[in-house]
Design a protein around this motif. Structure first.
Motif, mmCIF file in Angstrom:
data_model
loop_
_atom_site.group_PDB
_atom_site.id
_atom_site.type_symbol
_atom_site.label_atom_id
_atom_site.label_comp_id
_atom_site.label_asym_id
_atom_site.label_seq_id
_atom_site.Cartn_x
_atom_site.Cartn_y
_atom_site.Cartn_z
ATOM 1 N N ASP A 321 105.798 10.531 102.388
ATOM 2 C CA ASP A 321 106.946 11.185 103.019
ATOM 3 C C ASP A 321 108.260 10.776 102.368
ATOM 4 O OD1 ASP A 321 105.250 12.474 104.731
ATOM 5 O OD2 ASP A 321 105.574 11.110 106.417
ATOM 6 N N GLU A 322 108.396 9.486 102.042
ATOM 7 C CA GLU A 322 109.648 9.041 101.432
ATOM 8 C C GLU A 322 109.832 9.648 100.049
ATOM 9 O OE1 GLU A 322 111.694 5.015 99.607
ATOM 10 O OE2 GLU A 322 110.466 4.807 101.424
ATOM 11 N N GLY A 323 108.777 9.658 99.246
ATOM 12 C CA GLY A 323 108.883 10.232 97.912
ATOM 13 C C GLY A 323 109.269 11.697 97.957
ATOM 14 N N LEU A 324 108.644 12.454 98.867
ATOM 15 C CA LEU A 324 108.975 13.866 99.008
ATOM 16 C C LEU A 324 110.423 14.037 99.446
ATOM 17 C CD1 LEU A 324 108.197 16.861 99.118
ATOM 18 C CD2 LEU A 324 107.367 16.472 101.453
ATOM 19 N N ASN A 325 110.857 13.243 100.421
ATOM 20 C CA ASN A 325 112.221 13.374 100.919
ATOM 21 C C ASN A 325 113.250 13.028 99.852
ATOM 22 O OD1 ASN A 325 114.663 11.751 102.555
ATOM 23 N ND2 ASN A 325 114.059 13.722 103.434
ATOM 24 N N ARG A 326 112.947 12.063 99.014
ATOM 25 C CA ARG A 326 113.875 11.714 97.935
ATOM 26 C C ARG A 326 114.091 12.901 96.996
ATOM 27 N NH1 ARG A 326 115.241 6.453 96.727
ATOM 28 N NH2 ARG A 326 114.446 4.872 98.170
ATOM 29 N N LEU A 327 113.013 13.599 96.651
ATOM 30 C CA LEU A 327 113.138 14.738 95.742
ATOM 31 C C LEU A 327 113.860 15.904 96.413
ATOM 32 C CD1 LEU A 327 109.609 14.697 94.054
ATOM 33 C CD2 LEU A 327 111.723 13.643 93.258
ATOM 34 N N LEU A 328 113.528 16.178 97.675
ATOM 35 C CA LEU A 328 114.191 17.266 98.390
ATOM 36 C C LEU A 328 115.685 16.980 98.548
ATOM 37 C CD1 LEU A 328 111.563 17.909 101.222
ATOM 38 C CD2 LEU A 328 111.856 19.214 99.108
ATOM 39 N N THR A 329 116.006 15.743 98.891
ATOM 40 C CA THR A 329 117.409 15.371 99.077
ATOM 41 C C THR A 329 118.182 15.500 97.783
ATOM 42 O OG1 THR A 329 116.840 13.859 100.883
ATOM 43 C CG2 THR A 329 118.956 13.514 99.787
ATOM 44 N N TRP A 330 117.583 15.082 96.679
ATOM 45 C CA TRP A 330 118.249 15.202 95.376
ATOM 46 C C TRP A 330 118.602 16.656 95.074
ATOM 47 C CZ3 TRP A 330 115.642 17.341 90.896
ATOM 48 C CH2 TRP A 330 116.446 17.352 89.747
ATOM 49 N N MET A 331 117.680 17.570 95.329
ATOM 50 C CA MET A 331 117.976 18.988 95.103
ATOM 51 C C MET A 331 119.082 19.469 96.033
ATOM 52 S SD MET A 331 114.224 20.709 94.443
ATOM 53 C CE MET A 331 113.184 19.649 95.460
ATOM 54 N N ASP A 332 119.051 18.997 97.278
ATOM 55 C CA ASP A 332 120.012 19.471 98.274
ATOM 56 C C ASP A 332 121.431 18.977 98.025
ATOM 57 O OD1 ASP A 332 118.179 20.979 99.662
ATOM 58 O OD2 ASP A 332 117.664 19.381 101.072
ATOM 59 N N ILE A 333 121.587 17.835 97.368
ATOM 60 C CA ILE A 333 122.938 17.336 97.104
ATOM 61 C C ILE A 333 123.402 17.743 95.705
ATOM 62 C CG2 ILE A 333 122.719 15.450 98.761
ATOM 63 C CD1 ILE A 333 122.393 13.518 96.431
ATOM 64 N N ASN A 334 122.798 18.815 95.184
ATOM 65 C CA ASN A 334 123.284 19.479 93.972
ATOM 66 C C ASN A 334 122.784 18.841 92.684
ATOM 67 O OD1 ASN A 334 124.579 21.722 92.994
ATOM 68 N ND2 ASN A 334 126.650 21.035 93.480
ATOM 69 N N GLY A 335 121.666 18.127 92.755
ATOM 70 C CA GLY A 335 121.021 17.630 91.548
ATOM 71 C C GLY A 335 121.850 16.701 90.697
ATOM 72 N N PRO A 336 122.452 15.638 91.262
ATOM 73 C CA PRO A 336 123.272 14.735 90.442
ATOM 74 C C PRO A 336 122.423 13.850 89.537
ATOM 75 C CG PRO A 336 123.060 13.848 92.650
ATOM 76 C CD PRO A 336 122.386 15.196 92.667
ATOM 77 N N TYR A 337 123.074 13.231 88.563
ATOM 78 C CA TYR A 337 122.377 12.307 87.661
ATOM 79 C C TYR A 337 123.063 10.941 87.644
ATOM 80 C CZ TYR A 337 119.993 10.342 83.621
ATOM 81 O OH TYR A 337 119.254 9.520 82.799
ATOM 82 N N TYR A 338 124.284 10.877 87.123
ATOM 83 C CA TYR A 338 124.935 9.576 86.958
ATOM 84 C C TYR A 338 125.561 9.082 88.259
ATOM 85 C CZ TYR A 338 124.436 9.350 81.892
ATOM 86 O OH TYR A 338 123.931 9.246 80.625
ATOM 87 N N PRO A 339 125.489 7.773 88.508
ATOM 88 C CA PRO A 339 126.123 7.206 89.704
ATOM 89 C C PRO A 339 127.570 6.790 89.486
ATOM 90 C CG PRO A 339 124.815 5.521 88.632
ATOM 91 C CD PRO A 339 124.630 6.783 87.826
ATOM 92 N N GLU A 340 128.015 6.735 88.230
ATOM 93 C CA GLU A 340 129.335 6.176 87.931
ATOM 94 C C GLU A 340 130.130 7.116 87.028
ATOM 95 O OE1 GLU A 340 130.547 3.330 88.986
ATOM 96 O OE2 GLU A 340 128.812 2.207 89.715
ATOM 97 N N TYR A 341 131.444 7.202 87.289
ATOM 98 C CA TYR A 341 132.333 7.892 86.358
ATOM 99 C C TYR A 341 132.672 7.007 85.157
ATOM 100 C CZ TYR A 341 133.238 11.416 89.962
ATOM 101 O OH TYR A 341 133.111 12.421 90.890
ATOM 102 N N ASP A 342 132.579 5.710 85.329
ATOM 103 C CA ASP A 342 132.847 4.801 84.221
ATOM 104 C C ASP A 342 131.797 4.985 83.129
ATOM 105 O OD1 ASP A 342 134.991 3.788 85.562
ATOM 106 O OD2 ASP A 342 133.974 1.978 86.265
#
Length: 469
Positions: A321-342
């Motif tokens: 369930d956690e693995g599935l939710n992580r992937l679904l959430t990533w798609m839902d928040i617009n598919g980001p990649y980098y955590p930092e602007y630096d």
């Protein structure tokens, strides 16, 4: 809709008459008018007919006036929390198909401010400097979720002075609709809205406010997302799921990898799986546009091809369930990649590549692959470099057999990039350290925040505090 003439800057004289600026018959040029509620208008002043004349704005009377009453403060600087409420999430536009009772949760996401820039950029739906995602410009921090009442209402606390936006989730935690702008609340302040994407001039139905279920109780506290709030990192939050369940088949050298490669090897800008999922259309996200409000269910996990693979039987793969939710959430928040602007490489391609421009140009010359096309989504040919496993780099092709000296030189350039990442990890790696200029900017910002905190403490105590030398 074009409005002609255009009225601006009203200044009330009494309940019937007011001054304003109004466009005339010369394009955007404005004059000062006296206008009344009966439909009469009188031009008081304009700046002539010559081409150099400019418009007049902001009329007001230069006479003594009574100071208007000062509204009581809605903020409390002694706290770091503010409050939001939504009267009814189903009240609004672009929610067709979302039947009442569908929305169970509201997710709160922070979109942190940007303070670092690079000269090279990544060309998504606009220029990102440095690269942050395939299309979206922002990094994200999931603050948590709160429950939505049966009547569609929600009332919850959030960190004050934090730029946030909201998403509506169904019982499976999948996004139904998303806010694509943002809002902010001051310390101790309460703000509310009628619904989601409601008509901005609308008001709550008569008698509705006292019956809002969420407002009959204390504000909800957010439930976190697998730990404390943090900058969202694709390589930390998403890639491990693929590593556990998918990479044994979807990798370089495997037949399934030719269809979709989900390995975590880093390339010039992102990593292999991220490039493949976006470029081959396995996820559907709005990125940086379009500007118009999108209907419910038209992007994110509900609309993505990857979701169908995840929720339907796929050989012997069983996602927890956690693995599935992580992937679904990533798609839902617009598919980001980098955590930092630096960035660790602010002068390198896309502000992310461990290879400098000269190395990239030489590698392109040796392999015949136009690697500058890898610095944007439009001409991207898929992952061409594997810094973790240089010999798997697709750009090498059959160079080993056709031109061994060129192969050895090209392979060495990629290995140099691998060694550079080991010595100076970039922002999608553990041990990341920003370039000196970016660190200095962050340190200066932190000093400003500390000074602001001292000022607020002095205000709270009624003390006088002078700036330090």
């Amino acid at each position: 809709m074009q409005v002609t003439p255009k009225y601006e800057d009203p200044f009330a004289l009494d309940e019937h008459f007011f001054l304003c600026s109004r466009t005339m018959d010369k394009g955007e040029k404005t004059g000062l008018f006296l206008v009344d509620v009966f439909g009469d208008e009188l031009l008081l002043y304009s700046e002539g007919d010559d081409a150099s004349a400019v418009g007049c704005y902001d009329p007001m009377l230069l006479v003594p006036s009574t100071r208007p009453p000062e509204p009581p403060s809605r903020s409390d600087i002694s706290t770091e929390t503010g409050y939001f409420y939504v009267a009814d999430v189903y009240e609004g536009t672009h929610l067709e198909g979302a039947e009442r009772g569908t929305v169970k949760y509201l997710r709160v996401i922070e979109s942190p401010e940007k303070r670092s820039f690079t000269h090279p950029s990544w060309d998504g739906q606009g220029q990102q400097a440095p690269a942050m995602a395939w299309h979206d410009f922002n990094n994200k921090r999931i603050l948590g979720t709160v429950s939505v009442e049966e009547d569609g209402s929600a009332y919850f606390s959030v960190p004050a002075e934090t730029f946030v936006y909201f998403q509506l989730l169904d019982a499976k935690g999948m996004m139904v609709q998303s806010m694509r702008s943002g809002t902010i609340v001051q310390p101790g302040e309460t703000q509310g809205c009628i619904g989601c994407h409601e008509e901005r001039r609308s008001t709550p139905p008569p008698g509705r406010m006292p019956t809002i279920a969420a407002l009959t109780r204390p504000p909800s506290s957010m439930t976190g997302w697998y730990g404390p709030p943090r900058f969202f990192s694709y390589t930390r939050e998403v890639q491990p799921v693929f590593n556990r369940h998918c990479v044994r088949c979807h990798d370089y050298g495997q037949e399934a990898g030719k269809v979709l490669n989900l390995s975590g090897d880093r390339d010039l800008v992102f990593n292999t799986s991220y490039n493949e999922l976006w470029r081959k259309g396995f996820i559907k996200a709005v990125g940086g546009g379009p500007a118009q409000i999108q209907p419910a269910y038209t992007w994110g996990s509900h609309a993505s091809r990857l979701t169908q693979t995840l929720i339907n039987p796929h050989y012997e793969v069983q996602l927890d369930d956690e693995g599935l939710n992580r992937l679904l959430t990533w798609m839902d928040i617009n598919g980001p990649y980098y955590p930092e602007y630096d960035s660790a490489y602010p002068d390198h391609p896309a502000g992310r590549s461990p290879l400098n421009p000269q190395q990239v140009a030489r590698l392109a010359e040796l392999t015949g692959i136009p690697l500058t096309g890898q610095l944007g989504h439009g001409s991207n040919q898929g992952p061409q470099i594997c810094f973790e496993r240089p010999e798997h780099s697709p750009c090498l092709g059959n160079l080993k057999e056709t031109n061994p000296p060129a192969y050895e030189e090209a392979l060495q350039i990629i290995r140099d990039g691998m060694n550079m990442l080991a010595a100076h990890p970039r922002a999608d790696m553990e041990g990341f350290l920003a370039a000196p200029a970016h660190r200095q900017r962050q340190e200066k910002y932190q000093l400003c925040r500390e000074a602001e905190a001292r000022n607020r403490e002095a205000i709270r105590k009624g003390e006088t505090l002078f700036d330090r030398e």
